[in-house]
Design a protein around this motif. Structure first.
Motif, short mmCIF file in Angstrom:
data_model
loop_
_atom_site.label_atom_id
_atom_site.label_comp_id
_atom_site.label_asym_id
_atom_site.label_seq_id
_atom_site.Cartn_x
_atom_site.Cartn_y
_atom_site.Cartn_z
N ARG A 86 35.37 31.24 43.81
CA ARG A 86 35.72 32.47 43.09
C ARG A 86 36.00 33.59 44.08
O ARG A 86 36.94 34.37 43.92
CB ARG A 86 34.58 32.86 42.14
N LEU A 121 39.59 35.60 44.73
CA LEU A 121 39.71 37.06 44.70
C LEU A 121 40.24 37.59 46.03
O LEU A 121 40.99 38.57 46.06
CB LEU A 121 38.36 37.70 44.38
N ARG A 134 40.66 34.85 37.47
CA ARG A 134 39.98 35.82 38.36
C ARG A 134 40.72 37.15 38.35
O ARG A 134 40.12 38.21 38.34
CB ARG A 134 39.91 35.30 39.80
N SER A 147 39.32 40.84 37.21
CA SER A 147 39.39 41.97 38.14
C SER A 147 40.12 43.16 37.52
O SER A 147 39.69 44.31 37.65
CB SER A 147 40.10 41.53 39.42
#
Length: 713
Positions: A504, A508, A552, A556
């Motif tokens: 993860r 990002l 992701r 965000s």
């Protein structure tokens, strides 16, 4: 019923420092919640946690000596089950009432006392009773047992207690650390509760060496913190102790002068707060010769091994002075200072030795050593991994720059992992990358390659800086893509809260670099381009990985304040240039504020559904034959598309997404008229296909920036 403030303290042996604050907060929170649940405390009661290395405590305001009685209504059974045809109690009802403690000596009176009410479709019998409120002794015992049971203990200890009976023996207790004292004061009255083989009293133990008296007797619940500080030389509050350490650190740094400041590290401050009961900051120093070692090494060894606070100068450079938070406050601190200086010296000498030894070999000479380091049993060694990262980096660098960038990125990728086989990184794994940068400079490789090596792990965490130069960005992207593509390719995916390879975080990191560096790279091509580097070691999971990255990205963007609808509308198109997504979101937000937006979004959803049904039989071509346009409404819509779509497309191609959508907003009237006046599914095949082609043309034009149907309510 009277209320007074309550104090509960559990005195134990030294608690694990990294868990202390969490333990203290959990103990107080659960204790307070349980008292409130039992009616002994109210929602307005204030719960204050205390936590020191040897105690967990909680102060709760306005706690009653007895909870109020509570009226309770219980459903017994349907009337048809509880009463016979004459209205008399059945044996089943009498048995139930007896079990509840009701008087059934006169069955008729017992039935008369019951209430009848509808329960769904049937009528049921209900029994009203009064449950006596819990006494403080019983309620606190339950709350204390619950608070201890729910402590987030990192590792449980088992220890023995002597049994309290005539026959000698021992009983086993499981807790985070052996417990030696229990205090429970309601006002000034001791509450007779027990826990971990201990009986509550009104006295505790202060500082191991500096308490004025032992034991420390507490007059009442409210005097706990003040008495412990005065007589026990202990600051019981974690927050107060932390603030006092921060104050003393700042004062000591000011005393050193020249703009000196202690290194900022909240985790270290929390850990030191959990190690001392009465903090006393002293200034120490080491020999200046050690400053020739990279400051990251010295800072890490002082923080990690000794829990010291290194001092930086005004420019952020390490000085040869450091601060120690002592747990004792002698008049003469020289032996404290001298002892800590003697302890740190061998640590710094080790760091200097490692640094000197490592520099005797070049990074290039260490490349072969990576072939002996296993990376993953399905993906081979670190040496094989390096070759994959190089291949991916070369491909990215070729798209972003010239031959010089390709050469720098390739060299940095080849050497980026070599510091893993150095002595310094072997001792301090946290320095990987950082030491590679220093050793690259020592080898004369220049700042571009050195910075790329140092930065290739970035961003390491949320908010971390990105690589400083383009070569660093290329290698960092390649490194993260190699991990993501490789792990997805062998089916090693994160599940729930388990993500051992930090996939993860890597995803990002890829997103941040593509967005914040405004890289002209298409996501799908980027992922697919990394797959060949693995040969036959993996299967191609690019599609699943792309979905993972979009998930992701969606999370965000929502954290940045975009609505779920806005994010869904833009990401539904699976945009390839992630750097443009925020511009698309801004355009969608501006479009959604227009009065035409709701109708166009709804129409877009309707068009999408029509096309989806039609395309079951085959693809619909976005082509219109003007001669087949029979109705005025479809002719007007076609004319509007001919007039405004070229302008909207030009604005889209120029990157002005907001203007593109606003230009298309004028289509609302002709679209509404089309659906009011035109039958799409005409009987004539050519007319029907022509109308579907018109809708396809509309759909394509409206959905270049985002899937506007996702904005429909």
């Amino acid at each position: 019923m009277t209320t007074q403030n309550l104090l509960v303290e559990l005195f134990v042996e030294e608690l694990p420092p990294k868990a202390l604050q969490k333990l203290g907060d959990a103990f107080a929170t659960v204790l307070g919640d349980q008292l409130k649940a039992q009616g002994l405390a109210t929602a307005a009661s204030v719960v204050t946690p205390f936590a020191s290395p040897r105690r967990l405590a909680a102060h709760v305001t306005a706690v009653a000596d007895k909870a109020a009685d509570k009226a309770v209504q219980q459903k017994l059974m349907p009337v048809t089950v509880g009463l016979d045809k004459d209205g008399n109690a059945t044996p089943a009802l009498l048995k139930k009432l007896q079990a509840l403690g009701a008087d059934v000596s006169d069955p008729a009176a017992a039935v008369a006392a019951l209430k009848r009410a509808q329960d769904g479709k049937a009528e049921a019998l209900f029994y009203d009773s009064v449950v006596p409120g819990a006494t403080l002794a019983a309620g606190l015992q339950k709350a204390l047992d619950e608070a201890i049971a729910k402590l987030p203990i990192p590792k449980v200890m088992s220890y023995q207690l002597e049994t309290d009976c005539e026959l000698p023996g021992w009983t086993s207790v499981n807790f985070v650390r052996p417990a030696h004292g229990l205090v429970a004061l309601h006002g000034s009255t001791v509450v007779p509760v027990k826990a971990l083989g201990l009986t509550a009293g009104n006295s505790t133990t202060g500082h191991r060496f500096e308490a004025a008296v032992s034991p420390v007797v507490l007059a009442d619940a409210d005097s706990y913190a003040a008495t412990l500080k005065k007589d026990g030389a202990v600051i019981a509050s974690f927050a107060e102790r932390k603030a006092e350490i921060a104050r003393q650190l700042a004062a000591a740094a000011a005393k050193v002068g020249n703009g000196a400041r202690p290194i900022e590290d909240d985790a270290l401050l929390d850990e030191v707060t959990a190690l001392v009961e009465r903090p006393n900051v002293v200034i120490c120093q080491f020999e200046e010769q050690f400053l020739g070692v990279p400051q990251e090494c010295l800072i890490l060894t002082m923080k990690a091994n000794q829990k010291y606070f290194p001092l930086l100068d005004a420019a952020g450079k390490l000085t040869n002075k450091f601060l120690v938070v002592s747990n004792i406050s002698p008049e003469d601190t020289s032996f404290v200072t001298g002892g800590n200086e003697r302890v740190v010296r061998p640590r710094l000498a080790d760091a200097k030795f490692f640094f000197d030894q490592d520099r005797k070999k070049t990074l290039a000479s260490r490349v072969d050593g990576l072939g002996k380091v296993v990376y993953h049993n399905k993906l081979g060694t670190q040496g094989e991994r390096v070759e994959r990262v190089r291949a991916i980096a070369k491909a990215i660098a070729t798209q972003l720059g010239d031959a010089a960038l390709v050469a720098d990125a390739d060299l940095a990728a080849q050497l980026a992992k070599t510091d893993l086989v150095t002595d310094m990184v072997g001792e301090f794994p946290e320095l990987q990358g950082i030491m590679g940068g220093y050793y690259a400079l020592n080898d004369g490789l220049g700042e571009t390659v050195a910075h790329a090596i140092e930065d290739h792990y970035k961003p390491r965490f949320a908010g971390d800086a990105l690589p400083r130069n383009t070569a660093g960005v290329v290698v960092a992207l390649a490194d993260k893509l190699e991990t993501l593509v490789g792990m997805f390719g062998i089916g090693n995916l994160p599940t729930g809260d388990r993500d051992p390879f930090a996939l993860r975080r890597h995803a990002l990191g890829v997103i941040r670099m593509l967005v914040e560096k405004d890289l002209p790279l298409d996501l799908t091509a980027l992922l697919a381009g990394a797959v060949p580097a693995f040969g036959d070691k993996i299967t191609d999971a690019s599609a699943a990985l792309a979905e993972f990255i979009y998930d992701r990205l969606a999370g965000s963007l929502r954290e940045q304040g975009y609505s779920a609808q806005e994010v869904d509308a833009v990401l539904a198109l699976r945009p390839q240039r992630l750097a443009l997504v925020e511009k698309q979101l801004a355009a969608v937000r501006a479009f959604a504020s227009l009065p035409e937006a709701p109708a166009l979004a709804a129409a877009n959803k309707r068009v999408g559904n029509i096309l989806k049904k039609a395309e079951v039989e085959g693809p619909v071509d976005a082509h219109v034959n003007p001669e087949l346009l029979q109705e005025k409404a479809e002719q007007d819509l076609f004319a509007a598309l001919q007039r405004f779509v070229p302008e909207a497309n030009a604005q889209f191609d120029a990157g002005d997404y907001t203007a593109s959508l606003q230009t298309l907003a004028v289509l609302r009237a002709p679209v509404d008229a089309f659906f009011d006046d035109v039958m799409v599914n005409a009987e004539q095949l050519d007319v029907r296909m022509n109308r579907l082609g018109l809708l396809k043309m509309l759909h394509n034009a409206m959905n270049r920036v985002a899937d506007l149907s996702r904005l429909a309510v």
